[in-house]
Motif scaffolding. Structure first.
Motif, PDB file in Angstrom:
ATOM      1  N   LYS A  61       0.867  -1.184   0.000  1.00 43.81           N
ATOM      2  CA  LYS A  61       0.000   0.000   0.000  1.00 43.81           C
ATOM      3  C   LYS A  61       0.906   1.237   0.000  1.00 43.81           C
ATOM      4  CE  LYS A  61      -3.675  -2.546   0.441  1.00 43.81           C
ATOM      5  NZ  LYS A  61      -4.539  -2.775  -0.691  1.00 43.81           N
ATOM      6  N   VAL A  62       1.290   1.677  -1.189  1.00 48.89           N
ATOM      7  CA  VAL A  62       2.301   2.726  -1.310  1.00 48.89           C
ATOM      8  C   VAL A  62       1.723   4.102  -1.637  1.00 48.89           C
ATOM      9  CG1 VAL A  62       4.167   1.137  -1.891  1.00 48.89           C
ATOM     10  CG2 VAL A  62       2.726   2.068  -3.714  1.00 48.89           C
ATOM     11  N   ILE A  63       0.434   4.181  -1.951  1.00 53.10           N
ATOM     12  CA  ILE A  63      -0.198   5.463  -2.266  1.00 53.10           C
ATOM     13  C   ILE A  63      -1.049   5.883  -1.072  1.00 53.10           C
ATOM     14  CG2 ILE A  63      -1.721   6.722  -3.839  1.00 53.10           C
ATOM     15  CD1 ILE A  63       0.903   5.734  -5.141  1.00 53.10           C
ATOM     16  N   SER A  64      -0.589   6.930  -0.394  1.00 48.95           N
ATOM     17  CA  SER A  64      -1.276   7.465   0.768  1.00 48.95           C
ATOM     18  C   SER A  64      -1.908   8.788   0.350  1.00 48.95           C
ATOM     19  CB  SER A  64      -0.259   7.680   1.893  1.00 48.95           C
ATOM     20  OG  SER A  64      -0.883   8.164   3.054  1.00 48.95           O
ATOM     21  N   THR A  65      -3.236   8.840   0.333  1.00 49.33           N
ATOM     22  CA  THR A  65      -3.954  10.011  -0.156  1.00 49.33           C
ATOM     23  C   THR A  65      -4.861  10.563   0.924  1.00 49.33           C
ATOM     24  OG1 THR A  65      -3.970   9.022  -2.370  1.00 49.33           O
ATOM     25  CG2 THR A  65      -5.460  10.884  -2.005  1.00 49.33           C
ATOM     26  N   THR A 107      -3.757   2.859  -0.869  1.00 47.98           N
ATOM     27  CA  THR A 107      -3.973   1.975  -2.008  1.00 47.98           C
ATOM     28  C   THR A 107      -2.632   1.512  -2.550  1.00 47.98           C
ATOM     29  OG1 THR A 107      -4.117   3.880  -3.506  1.00 47.98           O
ATOM     30  CG2 THR A 107      -6.197   3.000  -2.669  1.00 47.98           C
ATOM     31  N   ASP A 108      -2.685   0.496  -3.401  1.00 51.96           N
ATOM     32  CA  ASP A 108      -1.445  -0.048  -3.944  1.00 51.96           C
ATOM     33  C   ASP A 108      -0.984   0.674  -5.205  1.00 51.96           C
ATOM     34  OD1 ASP A 108      -3.408  -1.024  -5.614  1.00 51.96           O
ATOM     35  OD2 ASP A 108      -2.896  -3.127  -5.341  1.00 51.96           O
ATOM     36  N   SER A 109      -1.833   1.520  -5.790  1.00 52.55           N
ATOM     37  CA  SER A 109      -1.453   2.236  -7.005  1.00 52.55           C
ATOM     38  C   SER A 109      -2.377   3.430  -7.214  1.00 52.55           C
ATOM     39  CB  SER A 109      -1.549   1.313  -8.227  1.00 52.55           C
ATOM     40  OG  SER A 109      -2.912   0.952  -8.442  1.00 52.55           O
ATOM     41  N   GLN A 110      -1.947   4.350  -8.087  1.00 53.99           N
ATOM     42  CA  GLN A 110      -2.817   5.473  -8.454  1.00 53.99           C
ATOM     43  C   GLN A 110      -4.086   4.959  -9.113  1.00 53.99           C
ATOM     44  OE1 GLN A 110      -1.261   8.605  -6.688  1.00 53.99           O
ATOM     45  NE2 GLN A 110      -3.052   8.768  -7.937  1.00 53.99           N
ATOM     46  N   GLU A 111      -3.957   3.895  -9.884  1.00 50.48           N
ATOM     47  CA  GLU A 111      -5.125   3.313 -10.558  1.00 50.48           C
ATOM     48  C   GLU A 111      -6.149   2.805  -9.534  1.00 50.48           C
ATOM     49  OE1 GLU A 111      -1.907   2.515 -11.336  1.00 50.48           O
ATOM     50  OE2 GLU A 111      -1.811   3.644 -13.224  1.00 50.48           O
ATOM     51  N   SER A 112      -5.644   2.207  -8.458  1.00 47.44           N
ATOM     52  CA  SER A 112      -6.554   1.730  -7.405  1.00 47.44           C
ATOM     53  C   SER A 112      -7.269   2.892  -6.724  1.00 47.44           C
ATOM     54  CB  SER A 112      -5.795   0.927  -6.349  1.00 47.44           C
ATOM     55  OG  SER A 112      -5.259  -0.231  -6.902  1.00 47.44           O
ATOM     56  N   PHE A 113      -6.528   3.979  -6.469  1.00 47.50           N
ATOM     57  CA  PHE A 113      -7.179   5.140  -5.863  1.00 47.50           C
ATOM     58  C   PHE A 113      -8.208   5.730  -6.825  1.00 47.50           C
ATOM     59  CE2 PHE A 113      -7.856   9.610  -5.167  1.00 47.50           C
ATOM     60  CZ  PHE A 113      -8.335   9.574  -3.869  1.00 47.50           C
ATOM     61  N   ASP A 114      -7.845   5.824  -8.110  1.00 46.44           N
ATOM     62  CA  ASP A 114      -8.768   6.350  -9.113  1.00 46.44           C
ATOM     63  C   ASP A 114     -10.051   5.521  -9.151  1.00 46.44           C
ATOM     64  OD1 ASP A 114      -9.401   8.114 -11.442  1.00 46.44           O
ATOM     65  OD2 ASP A 114      -9.323   6.200 -12.514  1.00 46.44           O
ATOM     66  N   SER A 115      -9.917   4.223  -9.083  1.00 47.34           N
ATOM     67  CA  SER A 115     -11.086   3.343  -9.076  1.00 47.34           C
ATOM     68  C   SER A 115     -11.945   3.588  -7.836  1.00 47.34           C
ATOM     69  CB  SER A 115     -10.618   1.890  -9.116  1.00 47.34           C
ATOM     70  OG  SER A 115     -11.707   1.015  -9.022  1.00 47.34           O
ATOM     71  N   PHE A 116     -11.310   3.730  -6.668  1.00 46.83           N
ATOM     72  CA  PHE A 116     -12.032   4.049  -5.434  1.00 46.83           C
ATOM     73  C   PHE A 116     -12.794   5.369  -5.586  1.00 46.83           C
ATOM     74  CE2 PHE A 116     -11.746   6.850  -1.718  1.00 46.83           C
ATOM     75  CZ  PHE A 116     -12.632   6.215  -0.866  1.00 46.83           C
ATOM     76  N   ALA A 117     -12.109   6.405  -6.090  1.00 50.79           N
ATOM     77  CA  ALA A 117     -12.733   7.720  -6.236  1.00 50.79           C
ATOM     78  C   ALA A 117     -13.918   7.668  -7.195  1.00 50.79           C
ATOM     79  CB  ALA A 117     -11.699   8.739  -6.717  1.00 50.79           C
ATOM     80  N   ARG A 118     -13.764   6.972  -8.296  1.00 51.78           N
ATOM     81  CA  ARG A 118     -14.863   6.871  -9.266  1.00 51.78           C
ATOM     82  C   ARG A 118     -16.065   6.114  -8.696  1.00 51.78           C
ATOM     83  NH1 ARG A 118     -13.381   8.620 -14.252  1.00 51.78           N
ATOM     84  NH2 ARG A 118     -11.150   8.927 -14.556  1.00 51.78           N
ATOM     85  N   ARG A 119     -15.797   5.074  -7.912  1.00 54.75           N
ATOM     86  CA  ARG A 119     -16.887   4.278  -7.329  1.00 54.75           C
ATOM     87  C   ARG A 119     -17.616   5.008  -6.203  1.00 54.75           C
ATOM     88  NH1 ARG A 119     -13.017   0.535  -6.751  1.00 54.75           N
ATOM     89  NH2 ARG A 119     -13.261   0.506  -4.486  1.00 54.75           N
ATOM     90  N   HIS A 120     -16.865   5.771  -5.391  1.00 55.33           N
ATOM     91  CA  HIS A 120     -17.450   6.270  -4.144  1.00 55.33           C
ATOM     92  C   HIS A 120     -17.564   7.792  -4.019  1.00 55.33           C
ATOM     93  CE1 HIS A 120     -17.482   2.280  -2.431  1.00 55.33           C
ATOM     94  NE2 HIS A 120     -16.252   2.118  -2.884  1.00 55.33           N
ATOM     95  N   LEU A 121     -16.818   8.547  -4.830  1.00 53.80           N
ATOM     96  CA  LEU A 121     -16.780   9.994  -4.624  1.00 53.80           C
ATOM     97  C   LEU A 121     -17.337  10.805  -5.785  1.00 53.80           C
ATOM     98  CD1 LEU A 121     -13.156  10.279  -3.150  1.00 53.80           C
ATOM     99  CD2 LEU A 121     -15.311   9.886  -1.922  1.00 53.80           C
TER     100      LEU A 121
END
Length: 148
Positions: A61-65, A107-121
């Motif tokens: 989990k290297v992306i801390s946002t 998250t493990d990548s920017q892509e994972s964070f992007d997916s989280f943001a698109r799904r929930h925010l």
């Protein structure tokens, strides 16, 4: 709470697995007294839980946002409860203006964070604004928790 309690808490904040014998030696009290005082701190709710501090990078989990949301007041609690259930969210706070959420995700990548943001925010009527910033470097970390 007295000075002994504060000293015990500071020892436990440094090492939550410290033995009662080590606490007793450090504070020049009996092992039984250390155990009893810690148990009283647990029973009174001062100590809520004993836990492990995990290094997220070692788990990939290297992306801390950090995410700051402005939310319509009528939807604040509903959105907070929903986001609190997401595995990406490790901390979530309702702020004093009663329309802001402060969220920390891992998250493990920017892509994972992007997916989280698109799904929930994104694209939600009740979410008025979204501000995201990624952690670049940790300068001071509350290792061992707060000092009392």
């Amino acid at each position: 709470m007295n000075k002994l309690d504060s000293a015990l808490l500071n020892l436990l904040l440094k090492d939550g697995r410290m033995s009662y014998a080590d606490m007793a030696r450090e504070l020049d009290i009996s092992r039984a007294h250390a155990r009893d005082r810690v148990q009283q701190l647990v029973d009174s709710g001062v100590i809520e839980q004993f836990t492990a501090v995990v290094n997220p990078a070692r788990l990939g989990k290297v992306i801390s946002t950090f995410v700051d949301l402005k939310v319509a007041p009528w939807a604040l609690e509903e959105i907070a409860e929903e986001l609190a259930e997401c595995q990406e969210v490790i901390n979530l706070y309702i702020m004093s203006d009663l329309r802001s959420l402060h969220i920390h995700t891992l998250t493990d990548s920017q892509e994972s964070f992007d997916s989280f943001a698109r799904r929930h925010l994104l694209g939600r009527e009740a979410i008025i604004s979204v501000n995201c910033t990624n952690l670049l470097a940790r300068v001071k970390h509350g290792e061992g928790g707060a000092k009392l």
